[in-house]
Design an enzyme around this catalytic site. Sequence first.
Site, PDB file in Angstrom:
ATOM      1  N   CYS A 117     -36.120  -8.284  -4.961  1.00  0.00           N
ATOM      2  CA  CYS A 117     -35.179  -7.743  -3.975  1.00  0.00           C
ATOM      3  C   CYS A 117     -34.509  -6.524  -4.605  1.00  0.00           C
ATOM      4  O   CYS A 117     -34.987  -6.016  -5.629  1.00  0.00           O
ATOM      5  CB  CYS A 117     -34.167  -8.787  -3.518  1.00  0.00           C
ATOM      6  SG  CYS A 117     -32.887  -9.227  -4.728  1.00  0.00           S
ATOM      7  N   THR A 124     -31.576  -6.055  -6.262  1.00  0.00           N
ATOM      8  CA  THR A 124     -31.007  -6.274  -7.593  1.00  0.00           C
ATOM      9  C   THR A 124     -31.637  -7.466  -8.318  1.00  0.00           C
ATOM     10  O   THR A 124     -31.496  -7.597  -9.530  1.00  0.00           O
ATOM     11  CB  THR A 124     -29.500  -6.544  -7.489  1.00  0.00           C
ATOM     12  OG1 THR A 124     -29.306  -7.729  -6.699  1.00  0.00           O
ATOM     13  CG2 THR A 124     -28.767  -5.373  -6.838  1.00  0.00           C
ATOM     14  N   ASP A 151     -38.391  -8.748  -0.462  1.00  0.00           N
ATOM     15  CA  ASP A 151     -37.812  -8.142   0.728  1.00  0.00           C
ATOM     16  C   ASP A 151     -38.058  -6.640   0.665  1.00  0.00           C
ATOM     17  O   ASP A 151     -38.762  -6.143  -0.232  1.00  0.00           O
ATOM     18  CB  ASP A 151     -36.328  -8.495   0.855  1.00  0.00           C
ATOM     19  CG  ASP A 151     -35.446  -7.762  -0.165  1.00  0.00           C
ATOM     20  OD1 ASP A 151     -35.990  -7.103  -1.087  1.00  0.00           O
ATOM     21  OD2 ASP A 151     -34.212  -7.837  -0.042  1.00  0.00           O
ATOM     22  N   HIS A 203     -31.713 -27.374 -25.485  1.00  0.00           N
ATOM     23  CA  HIS A 203     -31.846 -26.696 -24.202  1.00  0.00           C
ATOM     24  C   HIS A 203     -32.363 -27.659 -23.136  1.00  0.00           C
ATOM     25  O   HIS A 203     -31.951 -27.591 -21.979  1.00  0.00           O
ATOM     26  CB  HIS A 203     -32.779 -25.493 -24.333  1.00  0.00           C
ATOM     27  CG  HIS A 203     -32.346 -24.514 -25.390  1.00  0.00           C
ATOM     28  ND1 HIS A 203     -31.139 -23.856 -25.334  1.00  0.00           N
ATOM     29  CD2 HIS A 203     -32.947 -24.113 -26.541  1.00  0.00           C
ATOM     30  CE1 HIS A 203     -31.014 -23.066 -26.390  1.00  0.00           C
ATOM     31  NE2 HIS A 203     -32.095 -23.218 -27.137  1.00  0.00           N
ATOM     32  N   HIS A 206     -34.745 -20.541 -23.384  1.00  0.00           N
ATOM     33  CA  HIS A 206     -33.530 -21.364 -23.319  1.00  0.00           C
ATOM     34  C   HIS A 206     -33.389 -22.124 -22.017  1.00  0.00           C
ATOM     35  O   HIS A 206     -32.862 -23.249 -22.009  1.00  0.00           O
ATOM     36  CB  HIS A 206     -32.287 -20.498 -23.515  1.00  0.00           C
ATOM     37  CG  HIS A 206     -32.116 -20.022 -24.922  1.00  0.00           C
ATOM     38  ND1 HIS A 206     -30.961 -19.411 -25.368  1.00  0.00           N
ATOM     39  CD2 HIS A 206     -32.950 -20.067 -25.994  1.00  0.00           C
ATOM     40  CE1 HIS A 206     -31.098 -19.102 -26.658  1.00  0.00           C
ATOM     41  NE2 HIS A 206     -32.297 -19.478 -27.043  1.00  0.00           N
TER      42      HIS A 206
END
Length: 364
Positions: free
Chosen positions: A66, A68, A8, A134, A99
């Site tokens: 984006c 964050t 974005d 995992h 993981h």
Amino acid sequence: MKIALGTDHAGFILKDAVTKFLSSRKIEVIDFGAYMKNDEDDYPDVAFKASRAVADEEADAGILLCGTGYGISIAANKVLGIRAVACDTPESARRAKSHNNINVIALGGSSVNPSDVPAILSAWLDTPFEGGRHLRRINKISMAERSTLNAHLSSGGRVVIFNHPLVQHKVGIIRDVNTSVKQFRELLQEIAGLMVYEITRSLPLTAKEVQTPIEKTTVKTIEGRKMAIVPVLRAGLGMVDGILQIVPNAKVGHIGLYRDPETLKPVEYYCKLPFDIEEREIFVLDPMLATGGSSAAAISLIKKRGGRKISLVCLIAAPEGIEKVHSEHPEVDIFAAALDSHLNEHGYIVPGLGDAGDRLFGTK
């Protein structure tokens, strides 16, 4: 390798650094935009497009940008099969891959410097998934993600885990090693009946006129749907009566399979199905979906005899069994009262309830 890329306006500052890095690694990019900075764009739009490309295997993995990395990863995780995490350091990228085996990485324009992009993406791409415990945890997430009564998967069959309080209460009792043979039999019937009651919720209805003691009225009736239940011997027999109490007109077939204790593979010894099996909606009954070998083999036998619309009804399932059945029969819906953790070295479901046949018939 192909990477689906989406950004974005707030992540656009990182796009040039990302594309240059991918070019240096000779990685093909499928660019879903944005192609220019536009403060009015919305990150879910590109997140969905890029993530669907990964889920549909048009791309091997995805990179989303984006402000964050948080919002765009939340949107990406709404797409079935996507595991997206926002990373801002090489270490976070390594751990997310080793993981969680993330197939989409998100970077934030406000938290990642363009000069740090190569190190973060290299850590993600070059770190192998560790598997082991995992993988077991990822399988649990995948099964929960696929558990729904309403939405079909794009690949075909559903996995439906029943969370009705009555079902869960009775499953808790039936797991108890101190539950008697009599109680076990009764509970298995009750759970099977409750499950089929819910499974048949979507059967089509048609209108029919009847005469009541007072006057004529229009009622609903099931629309010409024939049903068959096919227990896998011997434990599947314990589910039959509970289902027949709900659907008394269903025909009953039988399939005899036992699991070779050495190879854990199914061996056929009996198969008898209704003569018009190809016309019926079929429910295969196998209380414990462990390795999945017996259930998959039973479904194959039914298909060879003309059966088409087949569902599998289990008491307890393991991820390994679900994967086995859907690898051979991807269109088959799987219904279970509980999804457990994994199989132990002997092929038993953990925590499970032991051998359902032995507990049902008191042979151990």
